[in-house]
Design a protein around this motif. Sequence first.
Motif, mmCIF file in Angstrom:
data_model
loop_
_atom_site.group_PDB
_atom_site.id
_atom_site.type_symbol
_atom_site.label_atom_id
_atom_site.label_comp_id
_atom_site.label_asym_id
_atom_site.label_seq_id
_atom_site.Cartn_x
_atom_site.Cartn_y
_atom_site.Cartn_z
ATOM 1 N N GLY A 226 37.978 -25.511 51.483
ATOM 2 C CA GLY A 226 38.914 -24.553 51.591
ATOM 3 C C GLY A 226 39.561 -24.581 52.980
ATOM 4 N N SER A 277 42.271 -18.373 47.475
ATOM 5 C CA SER A 277 41.646 -19.868 47.624
ATOM 6 C C SER A 277 41.764 -20.573 46.499
ATOM 7 C CB SER A 277 40.294 -19.911 48.147
ATOM 8 O OG SER A 277 40.009 -21.126 48.651
ATOM 9 N N LYS A 422 39.835 -18.118 57.286
ATOM 10 C CA LYS A 422 39.776 -18.894 56.011
ATOM 11 C C LYS A 422 38.196 -19.291 55.602
ATOM 12 C CE LYS A 422 41.654 -20.561 52.214
ATOM 13 N NZ LYS A 422 40.531 -20.324 51.585
#
Length: 473
Positions: A226, A277, A422
């Motif tokens: 991701g 995500s 992230k």
Amino acid sequence: MAGIRARRLNVPLRRMAVLCAAMLFLLLAHVTVVQVFGARELNADRRNERSLISRFARPRGDILTYDGATVARSRPAPGGGPYRFQRVYTDGELYAPVTGYLSLFDSAGVEQAERAVLSGDDAKVKVRSMVSDGDAAGADIRLTVGVRTQWAAYHALQAAGVPGAVVAIDPATGAILALASYPSYDPNTLATFDATRLDTTLARLRDAPARPLLNRALNQVYPPGGTFKLVTAAAALASGEYTPTARVNTVVQPPLPAPLAACGRSRPTLLRAFETSCDTAFAGIGLQLGQDILRDQAEAFGFDAGDLRVPLEATPSTYPQGMDRPRTALSAVGRDQDRATPLMIAMLSAAVANDGVLMRPYLVEEVSLPDGSLLVQAGPEPYRTTMTPERAHYLATMMATATRAGGPGAAVAIPGVEVAAKIAASGGQDALATAFAPAGAPEVAVGVVLEHPGPDAAVVAGVARAVLEAALA
């Protein structure tokens, strides 16, 4: 008759003289070839005791942290043997991925990359040393790594209990604030002058299943998962077809060879897809943009570049070539054959944090002589322009929103400090985190990778938070 007989007797003598001259010429030529072209090989030969005695005949320069703590130094060798000075490492396992080691027959890390400076063999060091005190002493190296941040990085990895790595960078300069790899090794065990013990230790370390000699921070590549959505999102914004509020299609055609995490709604905004995500949303973006646009954006961040040295050589991160549509969709979410080092994972956030300009990462802050005179001072240098400041601002906002929105990103949050992050953490795979803080005035960017942490994948966020807190302290 006597003259003729004398000339006949001189013929063998002349032949012998010519033969001896030819042999002498060949001998001199061989010696010249050996001395000129074979010197390096001879010096590296383990049987060359003279070369080894010369290497340890004088002290090398110290290696220090940014805050002045000495982590590698030379001391008089015990035992009165042929070697006068021995290398000693403080907190060896903590700093091993940076310092490396100096052994009888080999070296690694900064010890290897800066060997000429540390040993005093560098031409500038020789000249300055001889002018100042008449002796070509080795120069000292002050690193960019700080004690607090390096300690937090290594011990957070150790607490996680699985192999992994951490890199922390100052986004504004590229200075590497921490570079940790776990498990590690103690360089002092390789600084021994006992050749038999050295060979045994090296064999044990090389055969260890956990590969402690591997510098995972710089030389191991992982599927970025991701975290690669930063690259895909940057490409989407650069295409002009997307804004953070643009709706994203989540229906992926053709069918993919691997399952993807779907979104909670059919057409979320790009911002919402980033927060949650959503794999199918980013796979759809990848299909729409195509692999060439994704590759151009990845290369803007430094993927597929073989020129990165800090000064330790970093293994290139790579984006695959020649993909079909299903593979292109998978690559857009950091799967397929995408590969990135922990250094690259940190560089993703560092570029976003610095208005799209990625500074060249570096580990050596300055080089100085033993008398304190400065020989080299590092200067920040732009490495890549990854995106415009406006798009970097959009991405920074998306990363900060994802951290506030809950889920794995929320575990990076620091009280009183806005963090942009992230997280890519799912059971059964590697867990990754890229983050920077404070979100509004970035001081540190971090990349973390944990290898197969299992059900505790979210611990990667805790590692990132610990490093951010230490750097900001």
